[in-house]
Write an enzyme that holds these catalytic residues in place. Structure first.
Site, PDB file in Angstrom:
ATOM      1  N   GLY A 245       0.429 -28.646-126.962  1.00 47.04           N
ATOM      2  CA  GLY A 245       0.196 -27.207-126.785  1.00 47.04           C
ATOM      3  C   GLY A 245      -0.967 -26.979-125.864  1.00 47.04           C
ATOM      4  N   ASN A 270       6.764 -36.153-120.389  1.00 45.06           N
ATOM      5  CA  ASN A 270       7.530 -35.124-119.673  1.00 45.06           C
ATOM      6  C   ASN A 270       6.837 -33.771-119.626  1.00 45.06           C
ATOM      7  OD1 ASN A 270      10.165 -35.996-118.712  1.00 45.06           O
ATOM      8  ND2 ASN A 270      10.404 -36.739-120.814  1.00 45.06           N
ATOM      9  N   THR A 272       3.671 -33.031-120.144  1.00 51.54           N
ATOM     10  CA  THR A 272       2.436 -33.118-119.360  1.00 51.54           C
ATOM     11  C   THR A 272       2.741 -33.078-117.867  1.00 51.54           C
ATOM     12  OG1 THR A 272       1.503 -34.491-121.098  1.00 51.54           O
ATOM     13  CG2 THR A 272       0.385 -34.535-118.968  1.00 51.54           C
ATOM     14  N   ASP A 300       8.571 -43.231-125.836  1.00 48.87           N
ATOM     15  CA  ASP A 300      10.014 -42.958-125.822  1.00 48.87           C
ATOM     16  C   ASP A 300      10.708 -43.514-124.581  1.00 48.87           C
ATOM     17  OD1 ASP A 300       9.496 -41.633-128.114  1.00 48.87           O
ATOM     18  OD2 ASP A 300      10.143 -39.650-127.447  1.00 48.87           O
ATOM     19  N   MET A 452       2.787 -45.519-137.032  1.00 56.24           N
ATOM     20  CA  MET A 452       2.271 -46.892-136.966  1.00 56.24           C
ATOM     21  C   MET A 452       2.654 -47.571-135.657  1.00 56.24           C
ATOM     22  SD  MET A 452       2.952 -48.041-140.845  1.00 56.24           S
ATOM     23  CE  MET A 452       2.266 -49.659-140.632  1.00 56.24           C
TER      24      MET A 452
HETATM   25  N1  ADP Z   1       7.017 -26.912-119.049  1.00 55.77           N
HETATM   26  C1  ADP Z   1       5.692 -27.007-119.210  1.00 55.77           C
HETATM   27  N2  ADP Z   1       4.862 -26.367-118.359  1.00 55.77           N
HETATM   28  C2  ADP Z   1       3.511 -26.462-118.515  1.00 55.77           C
HETATM   29  N3  ADP Z   1       2.914 -27.196-119.465  1.00 55.77           N
HETATM   30  C3  ADP Z   1       3.697 -27.864-120.336  1.00 55.77           C
HETATM   31  C4  ADP Z   1       5.121 -27.804-120.260  1.00 55.77           C
HETATM   32  N4  ADP Z   1       5.630 -28.550-121.259  1.00 55.77           N
HETATM   33  C5  ADP Z   1       4.559 -29.052-121.936  1.00 55.77           C
HETATM   34  N5  ADP Z   1       3.415 -28.637-121.380  1.00 55.77           N
HETATM   35  C6  ADP Z   1       2.055 -28.987-121.836  1.00 55.77           C
HETATM   36  O1  ADP Z   1       1.881 -30.396-121.655  1.00 55.77           O
HETATM   37  C7  ADP Z   1       1.147 -30.949-122.738  1.00 55.77           C
HETATM   38  C8  ADP Z   1       1.871 -32.128-123.315  1.00 55.77           C
HETATM   39  O2  ADP Z   1       3.235 -31.793-123.610  1.00 55.77           O
HETATM   40  P1  ADP Z   1       4.034 -32.530-124.788  1.00 55.77           P
HETATM   41  O3  ADP Z   1       5.454 -32.150-124.651  1.00 55.77           O
HETATM   42  O4  ADP Z   1       3.365 -32.255-126.084  1.00 55.77           O
HETATM   43  O5  ADP Z   1       3.784 -34.067-124.542  1.00 55.77           O
HETATM   44  P2  ADP Z   1       4.328 -35.077-123.438  1.00 55.77           P
HETATM   45  O6  ADP Z   1       3.595 -34.824-122.198  1.00 55.77           O
HETATM   46  O7  ADP Z   1       4.006 -36.385-124.019  1.00 55.77           O
HETATM   47  O8  ADP Z   1       5.804 -34.822-123.308  1.00 55.77           O
HETATM   48  C9  ADP Z   1       0.928 -29.832-123.723  1.00 55.77           C
HETATM   49  O9  ADP Z   1      -0.427 -29.408-123.633  1.00 55.77           O
HETATM   50  C10 ADP Z   1       1.892 -28.749-123.323  1.00 55.77           C
HETATM   51  O10 ADP Z   1       1.394 -27.458-123.570  1.00 55.77           O
HETATM   52  O1  FBP Z   2       4.187 -35.850-134.331  1.00 54.09           O
HETATM   53  P1  FBP Z   2       4.037 -35.740-132.872  1.00 54.09           P
HETATM   54  O2  FBP Z   2       2.649 -35.942-132.394  1.00 54.09           O
HETATM   55  O3  FBP Z   2       4.647 -34.488-132.341  1.00 54.09           O
HETATM   56  O4  FBP Z   2       4.831 -36.942-132.219  1.00 54.09           O
HETATM   57  C1  FBP Z   2       6.179 -37.191-132.422  1.00 54.09           C
HETATM   58  C2  FBP Z   2       6.837 -37.428-131.114  1.00 54.09           C
HETATM   59  O5  FBP Z   2       6.252 -38.471-130.397  1.00 54.09           O
HETATM   60  C3  FBP Z   2       7.240 -39.096-129.579  1.00 54.09           C
HETATM   61  O6  FBP Z   2       7.465 -40.411-129.978  1.00 54.09           O
HETATM   62  C4  FBP Z   2       6.745 -39.171-128.179  1.00 54.09           C
HETATM   63  O7  FBP Z   2       6.593 -37.915-127.668  1.00 54.09           O
HETATM   64  P2  FBP Z   2       5.696 -37.646-126.386  1.00 54.09           P
HETATM   65  O8  FBP Z   2       6.176 -38.575-125.324  1.00 54.09           O
HETATM   66  O9  FBP Z   2       5.951 -36.216-126.069  1.00 54.09           O
HETATM   67  O10 FBP Z   2       4.279 -37.939-126.746  1.00 54.09           O
HETATM   68  C5  FBP Z   2       8.519 -38.287-129.827  1.00 54.09           C
HETATM   69  O11 FBP Z   2       9.693 -39.029-129.799  1.00 54.09           O
HETATM   70  C6  FBP Z   2       8.253 -37.790-131.209  1.00 54.09           C
HETATM   71  O12 FBP Z   2       9.078 -36.717-131.561  1.00 54.09           O
HETATM   72 MG    MG Z   3       7.452 -35.360-124.428  1.00 55.15          MG
END
Ligand code: ADP
Ligand code: FBP
Ligand code: MG
Length: 528
Positions: A245, A270, A272, A300, A452
């Site tokens: 977030g 993704n 980020t 993932d 873990m």
């Molecule tokens: N489409 C988007 N546009 C801008 N910021 C985003 C978008 N999707 C996610 N973010 C921001 O990127 C950060 C990481 O996203 P998240 O989905 O939690 O993890 P990850 O990068 O591992 O997929 C968060 O702070 C989120 O608010």
């Molecule tokens: O409890 P959290 O922190 O949301 O993490 C769970 C998530 O982490 C992951 O393993 C990896 O997600 P991100 O690549 O977005 O960090 C997802 O498959 C899973 O749903």
């Molecule tokens: Mg993600």
């Protein structure tokens, strides 16, 4: 005229030429995906359609003798690396990065410093796809045209350039880690700091707790140096902290401007990357001289175009420990069933690889392959057979698998990711009930190792990957690129534009040799 939908960009799991067919018996197919019941196919077809309907896709005429050239030109355009010089008047200088070796050594009468260079040329490339499939029906075929012609496609080689676009002493570099934890975050932070210092950068800071750290007034930046990061790779997690977030893009860019950051390294998945692309676009709009480079982080392994992301190998290694425990429990019980739920929101790579590496899984369930629980071909019926035949069984399920069987809420997490229903608990309850109803004893042991597998430190292969990616991120920033990410492609290190890797999630291809190998190993049938 043979005119087909071309997925603009380049081959990935879904970058295949697909002709969606429907037939009267409800069998629908696209490329390698065939589902027996129309209703159950929907989630997969929707994913595919989302790619096909992308407005950036164009049509190509495969009867045109020059179609390959046009395709390559388009590809080259897509893969072009955004650079500071695109909208700023910048002049390069000779690099300050040098390997500490004696220069001007004369070997066999040749001055080594003149003959060889430690630098990567901007025109160096790595080949994207190395297999030539002779037919669209070859296992795992990724085809562009109906005859599956091979098209030579190249991506940009990563590494230090001779010319750099920043004076190191004027650089303020910042590092931020976003999303969920992932083994290797500290290794990447450490290598970024080391490499920046080799270039001569004096001001390096960490932004705490992901994007939130830019805007939360109570969070202050963390000073980083070789001394501070020296041993951080010895533990898991992130020295800087992570978060989901967060913040508004304009606010983040305001803070970047106020903090006078000229290089930003963003470690994340993704979500980020999507955020970083938006930050990069806004910085370009404001004509800021800043290089923004991503390092893909996710257990993932769901980022397009790369062999793997850091943390994945380690997560698989940890996950197989859970499978081993499930096997021991199941094997030691009378009619024992070990059930392990692993992470993998939309991609089943961890479950597939952990099943393959442990060799103890009888059933592997992933989001990309639909399954029935009940009925003649269902998982429960097959479990009964396993009990009769072996007296025990191990199931490995990815968290995103079988979501169509469950009640879904519309809830999302702070980052906007859909909160999934718990397939692990659902399977556990249904397996117990099934055997109870049959009057057959079954001892179900459920293991959910979730956090873990990602809180541990990186294993050896991930540590090396992190080292190279971290160093290349810095080389990319000094080379003046911005809005790019670093990756490994056919075992070579490359730079890719962020815009290309966020087009969709990378998924397990049910027609790939790897999934077929997994099926061969588990011995499981189709569950539909
Ligand atoms: N489409 C988007 N546009 C801008 N910021 C985003 C978008 N999707 C996610 N973010 C921001 O990127 C950060 C990481 O996203 P998240 O989905 O939690 O993890 P990850 O990068 O591992 O997929 C968060 O702070 C989120 O608010
Ligand atoms: O409890 P959290 O922190 O949301 O993490 C769970 C998530 O982490 C992951 O393993 C990896 O997600 P991100 O690549 O977005 O960090 C997802 O498959 C899973 O749903
Ligand atoms: Mg993600």
């Amino acid at each position: 005229m043979a005119s087909h939908t071309l997925i603009q960009g380049f081959p990935s799991t879904y970058v295949k030429l697909g002709i969606l067919r429907s037939s009267s018996n409800g069998v629908r197919s696209w490329g390698s995906l065939v589902c027996r019941k129309k209703k159950r196919c929907k989630p997969l077809l929707m994913k595919i359609n989302a790619v096909i309907n992308d407005p950036s896709h164009s049509t190509i005429d495969f009867d045109d003798p020059d179609w390959k050239i046009h395709y390559q030109e388009k590809f080259e355009e897509c893969i072009r690396l955004p650079h500071l010089s695109d909208n700023l008047n910048v002049t390069p200088r000779h690099t300050t990065f040098s390997l500490k070796k004696r220069v001007g050594q004369v070997i066999n009468g040749i001055d080594s410093s003149e003959e060889k260079s430690d630098y990567v040329n901007d025109d160096d490339r790595a080949l994207l796809k190395v297999i030539k499939f002779s037919s669209p029906t070859s296992a795992g075929a990724e085809c562009i045209d109906p005859y599956c012609n091979w098209v030579e496609l190249w991506v940009h080689r990563a590494g230090p350039r001779k010319q750099i676009y920043f004076e190191p002493e004027n650089v303020k570099a910042a590092i931020v880690t976003c999303g969920g934890l992932c083994p290797g975050l500290n290794d990447v932070i450490r290598q970024i700091v080391f490499t920046l210092e080799v270039y001569g950068v004096k001001e390096i800071v960490g932004i705490p707790f992901g994007y939130r750290g830019f805007v939360d007034e109570e969070l202050t930046e963390i000073k980083l140096s070789r001394d501070i990061v020296q041993n951080i790779n010895l533990s898991g997690g992130s020295l800087l902290g992570v978060s989901r977030g967060g913040a508004n893009i304009n606010d983040i860019v305001d803070r970047i401007q106020a903090k006078n950051i000229s290089m930003l390294f963003v470690l994340g998945g993704n979500g980020t990357h999507a955020g970083t692309q938006a930050i990069h676009d806004e910085c370009q709009k404001r004509r800021m001289k800043i290089s923004i480079i991503c390092v893909p982080k996710t257990i993932d392994n769901d980022i397009l175009l790369m062999d793997k992301t850091f943390g994945f190998d380690t997560a698989v290694e940890e996950a197989q420990r859970a499978i081993n425990s499930a096997y021991i429990e199941a094997h030691s019980a009378y009619n024992g069933i070990g059930l392990v739920k692993l992470m993998g929101r939309s991609s089943g790579f961890i479950a597939m690889h952990a099943s393959l590496s442990s060799g103890q899984t009888d059933i592997c369930l992933i989001p990309e392959v639909p399954f029935d629980l009940e009925g003649q071909y269902g998982v429960l019926n097959y479990l009964e057979k396993l009990m009769q035949k072996k007296g025990s069984a191990v199931i490995c399920v990815a968290e995103g698998a079988g979501q169509d069987l469950l009640e879904r809420s519309n809830a999302t997490d702070a980052s906007g990711n859909v909160v999934l229903a718990d397939i692990g608990v659902y399977l556990q309850q249904n397996i117990k009930k099934h055997f109870k109803d049959l009057g057959i004893p079954a001892d179900v042991k459920y293991i959910d190792p979730t956090y873990m597998i990602r809180a541990v430190r990186a294993n050896a292969s991930d540590a090396i990957l992190c080292t190279v990616l971290g160093q290349n991120a810095v080389h990319g920033a000094f080379a003046g690129f911005s809005g790019i990410t670093v990756g490994i492609c056919n075992s070579h290190y490359v730079y890719l534009p962020i815009s290309e890797v966020i087009k969709s999630h990378r998924l397990v291809d049910p027609n790939s040799r790897m999934w077929h190998r997994c099926l061969t190993s588990t011995g499981q049938p189709d569950f539909i």
